[in-house]
Every structure is written in C-alpha cells, then in structure tokens.
Design an enzyme around this catalytic site. Structure first.
Site, PDB file in Angstrom:
ATOM      1  N   SER A   1       0.353  -0.914  -0.178  1.00  0.00           N
ATOM      2  CA  SER A   1      -0.162  -0.504   0.299  1.00  0.00           C
ATOM      3  C   SER A   1       1.503   1.001  -0.174  1.00  0.00           C
ATOM      4  CB  SER A   1      -1.244  -0.223   1.209  1.00  0.00           C
ATOM      5  OG  SER A   1      -1.262  -1.557   1.369  1.00  0.00           O
TER       6      SER A   1
ATOM      7  N   LYS B   1      -7.268   1.780  -2.381  1.00  0.00           N
ATOM      8  CA  LYS B   1      -6.843   1.643  -1.124  1.00  0.00           C
ATOM      9  C   LYS B   1      -6.546   2.859  -0.515  1.00  0.00           C
ATOM     10  CE  LYS B   1      -4.920  -1.114   2.213  1.00  0.00           C
ATOM     11  NZ  LYS B   1      -5.360  -2.349   2.568  1.00  0.00           N
TER      12      LYS B   1
ATOM     13  N   LYS C   1       0.027   5.075   8.083  1.00  0.00           N
ATOM     14  CA  LYS C   1       1.382   5.884   6.453  1.00  0.00           C
ATOM     15  C   LYS C   1      -0.056   5.397   5.962  1.00  0.00           C
ATOM     16  CE  LYS C   1       1.822   1.782   4.905  1.00  0.00           C
ATOM     17  NZ  LYS C   1       1.627   1.175   3.945  1.00  0.00           N
TER      18      LYS C   1
HETATM   19  P1  NAD Z   1       5.998  -5.876   6.878  1.00  0.00           P
HETATM   20  O1  NAD Z   1       6.739  -4.759   8.075  1.00  0.00           O
HETATM   21  O2  NAD Z   1       5.692  -7.427   8.116  1.00  0.00           O
HETATM   22  O3  NAD Z   1       7.122  -6.481   6.554  1.00  0.00           O
HETATM   23  C1  NAD Z   1       7.897  -5.806   5.350  1.00  0.00           C
HETATM   24  C2  NAD Z   1       8.548  -6.601   5.248  1.00  0.00           C
HETATM   25  O4  NAD Z   1       9.012  -6.018   4.106  1.00  0.00           O
HETATM   26  C3  NAD Z   1       9.801  -6.389   5.846  1.00  0.00           C
HETATM   27  O5  NAD Z   1      10.074  -8.079   6.130  1.00  0.00           O
HETATM   28  C4  NAD Z   1      10.984  -6.105   5.381  1.00  0.00           C
HETATM   29  O6  NAD Z   1      12.519  -6.949   5.600  1.00  0.00           O
HETATM   30  C5  NAD Z   1      11.109  -5.743   3.766  1.00  0.00           C
HETATM   31  N1  NAD Z   1      11.856  -4.973   3.377  1.00  0.00           N
HETATM   32  C6  NAD Z   1      11.871  -3.303   3.611  1.00  0.00           C
HETATM   33  N2  NAD Z   1      12.486  -3.086   3.226  1.00  0.00           N
HETATM   34  C7  NAD Z   1      13.205  -4.108   2.132  1.00  0.00           C
HETATM   35  C8  NAD Z   1      13.665  -3.241   0.986  1.00  0.00           C
HETATM   36  N3  NAD Z   1      14.708  -2.000   0.934  1.00  0.00           N
HETATM   37  N4  NAD Z   1      14.480  -4.669   0.508  1.00  0.00           N
HETATM   38  C9  NAD Z   1      13.937  -5.761   0.857  1.00  0.00           C
HETATM   39  N5  NAD Z   1      12.901  -6.631   1.896  1.00  0.00           N
HETATM   40  C10 NAD Z   1      12.524  -4.535   2.285  1.00  0.00           C
HETATM   41  O7  NAD Z   1       4.440  -5.281   6.063  1.00  0.00           O
HETATM   42  P2  NAD Z   1       3.625  -6.414   5.856  1.00  0.00           P
HETATM   43  O8  NAD Z   1       2.623  -5.992   6.996  1.00  0.00           O
HETATM   44  O9  NAD Z   1       3.654  -7.217   4.719  1.00  0.00           O
HETATM   45  O10 NAD Z   1       2.563  -5.088   5.251  1.00  0.00           O
HETATM   46  C11 NAD Z   1       3.360  -5.026   3.637  1.00  0.00           C
HETATM   47  C12 NAD Z   1       2.379  -3.828   2.869  1.00  0.00           C
HETATM   48  O11 NAD Z   1       0.820  -4.294   2.809  1.00  0.00           O
HETATM   49  C13 NAD Z   1       1.955  -3.091   3.841  1.00  0.00           C
HETATM   50  O12 NAD Z   1       2.302  -1.905   2.243  1.00  0.00           O
HETATM   51  C14 NAD Z   1       1.010  -2.585   4.088  1.00  0.00           C
HETATM   52  O13 NAD Z   1       0.314  -1.500   4.349  1.00  0.00           O
HETATM   53  C15 NAD Z   1      -0.077  -3.753   3.265  1.00  0.00           C
HETATM   54  N6  NAD Z   1      -0.851  -4.401   3.741  1.00  0.00           N
HETATM   55  C16 NAD Z   1      -0.561  -4.856   5.031  1.00  0.00           C
HETATM   56  C17 NAD Z   1      -1.633  -5.780   5.730  1.00  0.00           C
HETATM   57  C18 NAD Z   1      -2.021  -6.070   7.364  1.00  0.00           C
HETATM   58  O14 NAD Z   1      -3.127  -6.281   7.779  1.00  0.00           O
HETATM   59  N7  NAD Z   1      -0.444  -6.092   7.761  1.00  0.00           N
HETATM   60  C19 NAD Z   1      -3.063  -5.498   5.245  1.00  0.00           C
HETATM   61  C20 NAD Z   1      -3.685  -5.479   3.740  1.00  0.00           C
HETATM   62  C21 NAD Z   1      -2.351  -4.173   3.561  1.00  0.00           C
END
Ligand code: NAD
Length: 297
Positions: free
Chosen positions: A96, A171, A239
């Site tokens: 997102s 979104k 965010k």
């Molecule tokens: P998270 O923080 O658990 O995972 C993000 C991952 O990205 C981490 O493992 C981190 O190490 C990796 N990362 C960050 N920068 C990086 C880089 N430069 N190179 C390689 N890897 C990198 O987050 P999440 O909960 O998995 O969410 C991911 C996205 O999905 C977000 O945008 C969030 O808003 C969206 N989202 C989350 C949910 C939820 O319930 N958690 C639901 C819908 C949407």
C-alpha cells in the site's frame, strides 16, 4: 508465465509467497532481512542476494513492502532492479503506497517496455494465508490479463479499478472509510457510556439497523473487551492516512475528517500504541473522556 519473483517477505508477503509456491510457480525471493529470505527457501523458493537477482530470474516481479520509499528504493535505488529490467516483463507492486509514486513507477518502467501494475490488497494476514485477499488493481487491461492467473493464487477477488495509480487510490479510499468509521464508533459509544447506557447493549440494539456495518461487527467487540492485539496496526493505518493527506494536498481536495483521525492516530502512536489494532482508536476517546468502554465481568 511460470517464473515469479517476490520481494518483501513480512507478515503479508510471506504467506502470499507461500501460496504462489503451492500453486506451482518457480519462485525467486528476496527480503533485506536474511532470516525471512531463508524461511521461504526452506519452503522451496530460490533465494536471491538482492532485487536485481530477483528481476533476472523472473517474468513477473512482485513487491510487498511497507511504503513508497521502500518500493522506490527496491526499483530505482542502489542495487535496485531498474537497470536489469527487460522488455516484456511485468512489475506488480502489492504494497500500500502513494498513488503518485505508483504512477511514477509505471511511467518510468514503460520506457523500458515493462508494464507496471499497482495491486494493493485488503483482508489482512488471515486472508493472505488463505489466499483470499481482495486485490484492487491499477494498470492497463493487457497487463492485467497477463498477470491475472499469477495474482489469482493469492486472491479471493481481483478488480481492475482503472489506469496506473487507481489501485492505490482505491486502497486509500478504503482506508479513509474504515478509519473514520472506527473513530465515530468510539466517539458515539463514549457518549452512550457517559450517559449511563451500556455500550454493548447499544451495539446489540443497532447492529441490525442502518448504522450496522462490517466495521462495527469487527471493532465494537474489541472495544468492549479492551483487547487491541492486531489485526491491522495503527502505525500502518497512519501511514496510509499520511498517503491520503499527501495525495489530497496534491489534488487540492479538503479531507477534514481524515485529517482529524490522522491526528488521533498520532496521539496514540506518541503514547506507545502504534502496534495496537486500529480499533484502539477507542483508547483516544477513553483518555479524552476519562472513561472505559471495556465491559466489566
Ligand atoms: P512488514 O513490515 O511485516 O513486511 C515488510 C517486509 O519488507 C519486511 O520483511 C522487511 O524486511 C521488508 N523490506 C523493507 N524494506 C526492504 C527493502 N528495501 N528490500 C527488501 N526488503 C525490504 O509489513 P506487512 O504487514 O507485510 O505489510 C506490507 C504492505 O502490505 C504494507 O504496505 C501494508 O500497509 C500492506 N497491508 C498490510 C496488511 C496487514 O494486515 N498487515 C493488510 C493489508 C495491506
């Protein structure tokens, strides 16, 4: 298309990548956290040392990263995948992020003959694991048709909303509606409580009427139990609302309700509640009014 790359193996990315493996795709993965890459290698994926190795091995490259700066870094930053992209590949960002960043990515990648889609999701970790996420897509019809089968391995519904950026805009609209909904639930229940009327009884009385909603069904019970284990964290929702405010300023659109909810979330983050479920907006109203919505006994 059989060769898929996946970058970002966090709470959401890991189960989504596992569903691609289960569907039979040849998966190459990378997360900057080595443990997360290793966990997917144990499931049968090929591990990459960086974004470029992922791009070299894949026909479709998927990213699932926290926010716009992370996606821009993986694509255009040092060691980013942009220089090794080749015509005919597809780039699908399922994070997102800001619609403005999504449009910038699509424009720049088109110059290399690579079609980019923005495809953020709704449904959380549970639906990510079940492979039933709601996916809202921005991009061309041709690119959508080309990657539809790959995305289906992770999705319960897939809708092409419009051109590049439209998926991210959709979104943000979703996050505005949910955020303001939760805030008004807490505000209204707080008034009922102060008036001496049990909020849980109010919930039972109105849930079947016009005020009833999926949001109320999920969040009101959390407010009455005082259990704000996530769920969807306040940090992530703030965010998203930050991206709403950036976009609304750019487009000169007034969004007073969203701005208020953003301020409430900021107070909660400052108070150490950023990791709580967004139903925890109730905590803001509890503090403001010196009351608790939690049911006794
Ligand atoms: P998270 O923080 O658990 O995972 C993000 C991952 O990205 C981490 O493992 C981190 O190490 C990796 N990362 C960050 N920068 C990086 C880089 N430069 N190179 C390689 N890897 C990198 O987050 P999440 O909960 O998995 O969410 C991911 C996205 O999905 C977000 O945008 C969030 O808003 C969206 N989202 C989350 C949910 C939820 O319930 N958690 C639901 C819908 C949407």
């Amino acid at each position: 298309m059989k060769k898929v790359g996946f970058i970002g193996l966090g709470l959401m990315g890991q189960p989504m990548a596992i569903n691609l493996l289960k569907a039979g795709y040849e998966l190459t993965v990378y997360d900057r956290n080595e443990d997360k890459t290793a966990a997917l290698v144990r499931e049968g994926a090929a591990g990459a040392a960086g974004p470029q190795e992922v791009a070299e091995a894949s026909e479709v490259i998927i990213t699932m990263l926290p926010n716009s700066p992370h996606v821009l870094e993986v694509v255009f930053g040092e060691g980013g995948l942009y220089p090794v992209l080749r015509p005919g590949q597809y780039f699908v960002d399922m994070s997102s992020i800001s619609p403005i960043a999504a449009q910038e990515i699509a424009e720049k990648l088109a110059k290399k003959g690579v079609a980019a889609l923005d495809a953020p999701v709704s449904g959380g970790v549970e639906k990510a694991a079940a492979g039933t996420l709601a996916v809202m897509v921005g991009g061309t019809e041709e690119a959508f048709a080309a990657v539809k089968e790959v995305l289906s391995a992770m999705a319960g519904s897939l809708v092409l909303v419009g051109p590049a950026g439209a998926g991210q805009m959709c979104k943000l609209v979703n996050q505005m509606i949910v955020g303001v909904n939760i805030a008004i639930l807490a505000e209204a229940f707080a008034l009922g409580k102060k008036a001496g009327v049990n909020p849980e009884n109010i919930f039972q009385a109105i849930r079947g009427g016009l005020a009833g909603s999926q949001c109320m069904e999920d969040k009101a019970p959390r407010m009455f139990s005082g259990n704000f284990a996530p769920g969807f964290r306040i940090n992530l929702h703030a965010k998203d609302l930050g991206n709403v405010l950036e976009t609304s300023r750019e487009l000169h659109v007034a969004v007073p309700l969203t701005a208020q909810v953003m301020e409430m979330m900021q107070v909660l983050i400052n108070d150490g509640q950023g990791g709580s479920d967004h139903g925890g907006l109730a905590l803001f109203y509890e503090k403001l009014n010196s009351l608790s919505l939690k049911q006794e006994g």
